[in-house]
Design a protein around this motif. Sequence first.
Motif, PDB file in Angstrom:
ATOM      1  N   LYS A 122      19.204 -46.976 -62.282  1.00 32.04           N
ATOM      2  CA  LYS A 122      18.944 -46.629 -63.679  1.00 32.04           C
ATOM      3  C   LYS A 122      18.807 -47.895 -64.535  1.00 32.04           C
ATOM      4  O   LYS A 122      19.139 -49.003 -64.088  1.00 32.04           O
ATOM      5  CB  LYS A 122      20.062 -45.709 -64.184  1.00 32.04           C
ATOM      6  N   TYR A 172      15.008 -34.063 -64.485  1.00 34.81           N
ATOM      7  CA  TYR A 172      16.366 -33.518 -64.644  1.00 34.81           C
ATOM      8  C   TYR A 172      16.360 -32.075 -65.141  1.00 34.81           C
ATOM      9  O   TYR A 172      17.333 -31.631 -65.759  1.00 34.81           O
ATOM     10  CB  TYR A 172      17.170 -34.391 -65.606  1.00 34.81           C
ATOM     11  N   HIS A 186      19.269 -29.634 -65.428  1.00 38.67           N
ATOM     12  CA  HIS A 186      20.339 -29.876 -66.394  1.00 38.67           C
ATOM     13  C   HIS A 186      19.926 -29.543 -67.825  1.00 38.67           C
ATOM     14  O   HIS A 186      20.637 -29.889 -68.773  1.00 38.67           O
ATOM     15  CB  HIS A 186      20.773 -31.342 -66.343  1.00 38.67           C
ATOM     16  N   PHE A 242      24.851 -32.656 -72.246  1.00 43.92           N
ATOM     17  CA  PHE A 242      24.519 -34.068 -72.091  1.00 43.92           C
ATOM     18  C   PHE A 242      23.042 -34.317 -71.793  1.00 43.92           C
ATOM     19  O   PHE A 242      22.632 -35.461 -71.596  1.00 43.92           O
ATOM     20  CB  PHE A 242      25.385 -34.700 -70.995  1.00 43.92           C
ATOM     21  N   LEU A 277      21.070 -37.908 -71.444  1.00 45.31           N
ATOM     22  CA  LEU A 277      20.645 -38.268 -70.083  1.00 45.31           C
ATOM     23  C   LEU A 277      19.172 -38.661 -70.070  1.00 45.31           C
ATOM     24  O   LEU A 277      18.787 -39.716 -69.530  1.00 45.31           O
ATOM     25  CB  LEU A 277      20.908 -37.083 -69.155  1.00 45.31           C
ATOM     26  N   ARG A 311      25.277 -41.081 -51.706  1.00 42.97           N
ATOM     27  CA  ARG A 311      26.163 -40.623 -52.796  1.00 42.97           C
ATOM     28  C   ARG A 311      27.561 -41.240 -52.671  1.00 42.97           C
ATOM     29  O   ARG A 311      28.228 -41.481 -53.673  1.00 42.97           O
ATOM     30  CB  ARG A 311      26.216 -39.094 -52.839  1.00 42.97           C
ATOM     31  N   THR A 358      30.468 -39.583 -60.487  1.00 41.10           N
ATOM     32  CA  THR A 358      29.441 -39.564 -61.533  1.00 41.10           C
ATOM     33  C   THR A 358      29.817 -40.441 -62.729  1.00 41.10           C
ATOM     34  O   THR A 358      28.981 -41.200 -63.237  1.00 41.10           O
ATOM     35  CB  THR A 358      29.210 -38.114 -62.006  1.00 41.10           C
ATOM     36  N   ARG A 393      28.728 -47.339 -58.930  1.00 36.82           N
ATOM     37  CA  ARG A 393      28.943 -46.945 -60.329  1.00 36.82           C
ATOM     38  C   ARG A 393      30.172 -47.636 -60.920  1.00 36.82           C
ATOM     39  O   ARG A 393      30.200 -47.934 -62.115  1.00 36.82           O
ATOM     40  CB  ARG A 393      29.067 -45.423 -60.418  1.00 36.82           C
ATOM     41  N   GLY A 410      30.107 -42.061 -68.492  1.00 37.07           N
ATOM     42  CA  GLY A 410      29.565 -40.850 -67.888  1.00 37.07           C
ATOM     43  C   GLY A 410      28.056 -40.716 -68.013  1.00 37.07           C
ATOM     44  O   GLY A 410      27.430 -39.974 -67.257  1.00 37.07           O
ATOM     45  N   THR A 411      27.484 -41.406 -68.966  1.00 37.06           N
ATOM     46  CA  THR A 411      26.030 -41.375 -69.141  1.00 37.06           C
ATOM     47  C   THR A 411      25.380 -42.604 -68.493  1.00 37.06           C
ATOM     48  O   THR A 411      24.477 -42.473 -67.667  1.00 37.06           O
ATOM     49  CB  THR A 411      25.662 -41.334 -70.639  1.00 37.06           C
ATOM     50  N   ASN A 446      25.523 -44.737 -65.918  1.00 32.85           N
ATOM     51  CA  ASN A 446      26.252 -44.802 -64.653  1.00 32.85           C
ATOM     52  C   ASN A 446      25.446 -45.410 -63.506  1.00 32.85           C
ATOM     53  O   ASN A 446      25.714 -45.155 -62.344  1.00 32.85           O
ATOM     54  CB  ASN A 446      26.792 -43.412 -64.281  1.00 32.85           C
ATOM     55  N   HIS A 461      21.428 -43.052 -59.282  1.00 29.67           N
ATOM     56  CA  HIS A 461      21.246 -41.630 -58.967  1.00 29.67           C
ATOM     57  C   HIS A 461      21.000 -41.485 -57.478  1.00 29.67           C
ATOM     58  O   HIS A 461      20.391 -42.358 -56.852  1.00 29.67           O
ATOM     59  CB  HIS A 461      20.038 -41.069 -59.733  1.00 29.67           C
ATOM     60  N   GLY A 462      21.455 -40.359 -56.937  1.00 30.47           N
ATOM     61  CA  GLY A 462      21.109 -39.999 -55.565  1.00 30.47           C
ATOM     62  C   GLY A 462      20.940 -38.505 -55.451  1.00 30.47           C
ATOM     63  O   GLY A 462      21.701 -37.736 -56.049  1.00 30.47           O
TER      64      GLY A 462
END
Length: 154
Positions: free
Chosen positions: A13, A51, A54, A59, A63, A87, A93, A107, A114-115, A117, A120-121
Amino acid sequence: LGSRKERTLAMIKPDAVTKVGSIIQMVYDAGLIVTKAKMTKLPGKQAADFYIEHQSKSFFNNLVQFVSSGPIIVMELMGDEAVSAWRKVLGPTDSGVARKDAPSSLRAQFGTDGTKNAGHGSDSLASAARELEFFFPSTAGHGPTNTAKYQDST
Ligand code: DGI
């Protein structure tokens, strides 16, 4: 028995792109290999599409804003149980939780909260298939059905 070769989609990210060297080292240390990679940028619409599962979450807007805030690096990783192996490298997360529960995880080392981080996987073989097709679309035989997917603007 015991060896199950899988592919998964890994994303670095925007907050961790400068750590790409360390992160690729973590890929190989986990016994995985990089079979595709590219640096790109996701416009907000494509981030929302990526995404989509979600979209009803509180969030979601944060995100989408975050992953489209700067360059990202996406990779196809391959190896035994690659989905869960990657992961595990990522860790929990929330990077704050990761620092407590898995301090050597990606991470914990490179994320903030939490945002933000760091990575991603894909969370299953099914989402890996979808996410790999999203970033590395197969062109043969698909034709115009690919038009809704991410397309490089360069
Ligand atoms: O598969 P993960 O990335 O570990 O987690 P996920 O699929 O449940 O959520 C996708 C991303 O959404 C996650 O990397 C960060 C963000 N997110 C998830 N849960 C929360 C969250 N962001 C905030 N601010 N708060 C959350 O509870």
